[in-house]
Scaffold this motif. Structure first.
Motif, PDB file in Angstrom:
ATOM      1  N   GLY A 119       0.846  -1.239   0.018  1.00  0.00           N
ATOM      2  CA  GLY A 119       0.034  -0.039  -0.153  1.00  0.00           C
ATOM      3  C   GLY A 119       0.903   1.202   0.258  1.00  0.00           C
ATOM      4  O   GLY A 119       0.556   2.277  -0.718  1.00  0.00           O
ATOM      5  N   LEU A 120       1.927   1.415   0.825  1.00  0.00           N
ATOM      6  CA  LEU A 120       2.888   2.491   0.952  1.00  0.00           C
ATOM      7  C   LEU A 120       3.416   2.747  -0.466  1.00  0.00           C
ATOM      8  O   LEU A 120       3.723   3.760  -0.821  1.00  0.00           O
ATOM      9  N   VAL A 121       3.919   1.357  -1.106  1.00  0.00           N
ATOM     10  CA  VAL A 121       4.735   1.618  -2.397  1.00  0.00           C
ATOM     11  C   VAL A 121       3.802   2.154  -3.598  1.00  0.00           C
ATOM     12  O   VAL A 121       4.021   2.900  -4.342  1.00  0.00           O
ATOM     13  N   ALA A 122       2.548   1.538  -3.367  1.00  0.00           N
ATOM     14  CA  ALA A 122       1.378   1.928  -4.544  1.00  0.00           C
ATOM     15  C   ALA A 122       1.099   3.619  -4.182  1.00  0.00           C
ATOM     16  O   ALA A 122       0.908   4.495  -5.018  1.00  0.00           O
ATOM     17  N   LEU A 123       1.152   3.945  -2.781  1.00  0.00           N
ATOM     18  CA  LEU A 123       0.790   5.372  -2.626  1.00  0.00           C
ATOM     19  C   LEU A 123       2.012   6.075  -3.143  1.00  0.00           C
ATOM     20  O   LEU A 123       1.634   7.081  -3.712  1.00  0.00           O
ATOM     21  N   ASP A 129       2.948   9.892  -9.571  1.00  0.00           N
ATOM     22  CA  ASP A 129       2.163   9.741 -11.040  1.00  0.00           C
ATOM     23  C   ASP A 129       3.070   8.860 -11.890  1.00  0.00           C
ATOM     24  O   ASP A 129       3.291   8.926 -13.103  1.00  0.00           O
ATOM     25  N   ASN A 130       3.531   7.764 -11.210  1.00  0.00           N
ATOM     26  CA  ASN A 130       4.437   6.623 -11.827  1.00  0.00           C
ATOM     27  C   ASN A 130       3.844   5.329 -11.942  1.00  0.00           C
ATOM     28  O   ASN A 130       3.821   4.666 -10.613  1.00  0.00           O
ATOM     29  N   GLN A 131       3.329   4.878 -12.987  1.00  0.00           N
ATOM     30  CA  GLN A 131       2.587   3.662 -12.994  1.00  0.00           C
ATOM     31  C   GLN A 131       3.484   2.361 -12.654  1.00  0.00           C
ATOM     32  O   GLN A 131       3.057   1.305 -12.185  1.00  0.00           O
ATOM     33  N   GLU A 198      -2.731   9.743 -12.184  1.00  0.00           N
ATOM     34  CA  GLU A 198      -2.771   8.293 -11.769  1.00  0.00           C
ATOM     35  C   GLU A 198      -3.919   8.237 -10.515  1.00  0.00           C
ATOM     36  O   GLU A 198      -4.719   7.373 -10.333  1.00  0.00           O
ATOM     37  N   ILE A 199      -4.057   9.330  -9.745  1.00  0.00           N
ATOM     38  CA  ILE A 199      -4.941   9.423  -8.744  1.00  0.00           C
ATOM     39  C   ILE A 199      -6.591   9.613  -9.256  1.00  0.00           C
ATOM     40  O   ILE A 199      -7.455   8.888  -9.026  1.00  0.00           O
ATOM     41  N   ALA A 200      -6.431  10.496  -9.998  1.00  0.00           N
ATOM     42  CA  ALA A 200      -7.778  10.887 -10.854  1.00  0.00           C
ATOM     43  C   ALA A 200      -8.301   9.747 -11.751  1.00  0.00           C
ATOM     44  O   ALA A 200      -9.622   9.714 -11.860  1.00  0.00           O
ATOM     45  N   THR A 201      -7.507   9.125 -12.328  1.00  0.00           N
ATOM     46  CA  THR A 201      -8.020   7.943 -13.248  1.00  0.00           C
ATOM     47  C   THR A 201      -8.850   6.880 -12.256  1.00  0.00           C
ATOM     48  O   THR A 201      -9.587   6.220 -12.782  1.00  0.00           O
ATOM     49  N   ARG A 202      -8.656   6.851 -10.984  1.00  0.00           N
ATOM     50  CA  ARG A 202      -8.945   5.725 -10.210  1.00  0.00           C
ATOM     51  C   ARG A 202     -10.073   6.494  -9.355  1.00  0.00           C
ATOM     52  O   ARG A 202     -10.731   5.940  -8.036  1.00  0.00           O
ATOM     53  N   LEU A 203     -10.622   7.514  -9.686  1.00  0.00           N
ATOM     54  CA  LEU A 203     -11.752   8.239  -9.265  1.00  0.00           C
ATOM     55  C   LEU A 203     -12.883   8.472 -10.122  1.00  0.00           C
ATOM     56  O   LEU A 203     -14.003   9.236  -9.980  1.00  0.00           O
ATOM     57  N   VAL A 204     -12.706   7.722 -11.287  1.00  0.00           N
ATOM     58  CA  VAL A 204     -13.752   7.749 -12.355  1.00  0.00           C
ATOM     59  C   VAL A 204     -14.445   6.339 -12.504  1.00  0.00           C
ATOM     60  O   VAL A 204     -13.793   5.314 -12.609  1.00  0.00           O
ATOM     61  N   LEU A 205     -15.884   6.316 -12.089  1.00  0.00           N
ATOM     62  CA  LEU A 205     -16.612   5.192 -12.097  1.00  0.00           C
ATOM     63  C   LEU A 205     -16.713   4.571 -13.628  1.00  0.00           C
ATOM     64  O   LEU A 205     -17.128   5.408 -14.253  1.00  0.00           O
TER      65      LEU A 205
END
Length: 324
Positions: A119-123, A129-131, A198-205
């Motif tokens: 989780g921390l690495v993913a954060l 903004d690094n996939q 990267e955060i914004a794309t995971r807030l799109v349903l």
């Protein structure tokens, strides 16, 4: 090719040999216990184990069935036997599946540590903004285990362990959520954080995400049952759950109004993965061997599938409404 060694008391070896009629095997007597050794193609293993269990009284300590995989066996007889079953589908014995998942109903420090680090690495990847970093984090997460464990225990009607697997899954994801929220809050005190792509794309349903989760759950459960390691089979699963869960903790600090959207996305992924895993175990025909246990297992399996379908349909409907 599998090697089966049956240890049986003197009063039961004739029944075992009757079941093995037509097969090649060897018999030896060791301290009043017969040891019957059989070599069989993998495709015949499940059927043969069922026949042996039907006549072997396992209430006696001396009676047991031992299965192993030899490195290689040179035998013209076995080579002919393998040719006969080339078109037969291999089925993983239920005993092996239970052995695979027996640790997934228990929460331990190792699982918590690996999931928290992932989780921390993913954060870090989300904030940078690094996939590549986000994907790398998935190699650490043991999220697949509890999902696969639940599906197997549900198919076998083991309510207690199935519920425990869900509890372990919930605890791991809750830990990721809380840790990402705390880490985001502390980092934000020192360095003001912003919403990256990267955060914004995971807030799109999008309903497609939930449908994708079903296929991922199905593929991972199928691969896991065939002996694929958890690291390999679980990467896709972790990629579907860990980053959205981390984003939920992050938006709690940066953008609380998006928490509902993020929560719906995570819930849809979890239910979709479970649905896919349940479909896999049903198609693999996983069920108890004992006839008296099959009816109870079937009822619980149907109940689990119906509940999952209802939840999945509801979340898909909510996702569609919020997406439009």
């Amino acid at each position: 090719m599998k090697k089966i060694v049956v240890h049986v008391r003197e009063d039961g070896h004739e029944k075992i040999e009757a079941v093995l009629e037509g097969l090649h095997y060897t018999v030896s007597l060791v301290q009043d216990v017969y040891q019957i050794t059989i070599y069989t193609p993998d495709e015949n293993l499940d059927e043969l184990i069922e026949k042996l269990q039907s006549v072997l009284d396992l209430r006696y300590n001396e009676n047991m069935i031992e299965v192993s995989k030899p490195e290689f066996v040179i035998s013209s007889l076995l080579k002919r036997a393998e040719k006969k079953v080339e078109e037969k589908e291999e089925k993983t014995p239920v005993e092996k599946l239970v052995d695979q998942v027996k640790g997934y109903s228990e929460l331990d420090l190792e699982k918590l540590a690996l999931t928290s680090i992932a989780g921390l690495v993913a954060l870090s990847g989300l904030l940078l903004d690094n996939q590549t970093i986000i994907i790398g984090a998935m190699l650490l997460s043991p999220i697949m285990g509890p999902i696969y464990g639940f599906s197997v225990y549900a198919a076998l009607g083991n309510i207690q362990n199935a519920t425990r697997c869900l509890g372990v899954l919930a605890a791991l994801l809750l830990g990721v959520f809380i840790l990402s929220a705390i880490a985001s809050f502390l980092i934000n005190l020192i360095i003001p954080l912003t919403m990256t792509e990267e955060i914004a794309t995971r807030l799109v349903l999008n309903p497609i995400y939930s449908l994708m989760a079903v296929f991922l759950g199905f593929a991972a459960a199928l691969a896991f049952s065939k002996g694929t390691t958890e690291v390999i089979a679980g990467v896709a699963i972790a990629a579907a759950i860990i980053p959205p869960t981390v984003v939920s903790g992050l938006v709690l600090v940066l953008q609380p109004m998006s928490l509902i959207t993020s929560g719906v996305l995570v819930a849809g992924q979890i239910v979709g993965l479970i649905a896919g895993a349940l479909v896999a175990v049903v198609l693999m025909k996983i069920e108890p061997r004992a006839p008296q246990d099959k009816a109870a297992a079937r009822r619980y399996r149907i109940g689990s599938i119906v509940t999952t379908v209802i939840l999945f349909t509801l979340l898909l409907w909510i996702t569609a409404l919020m997406w439009m």
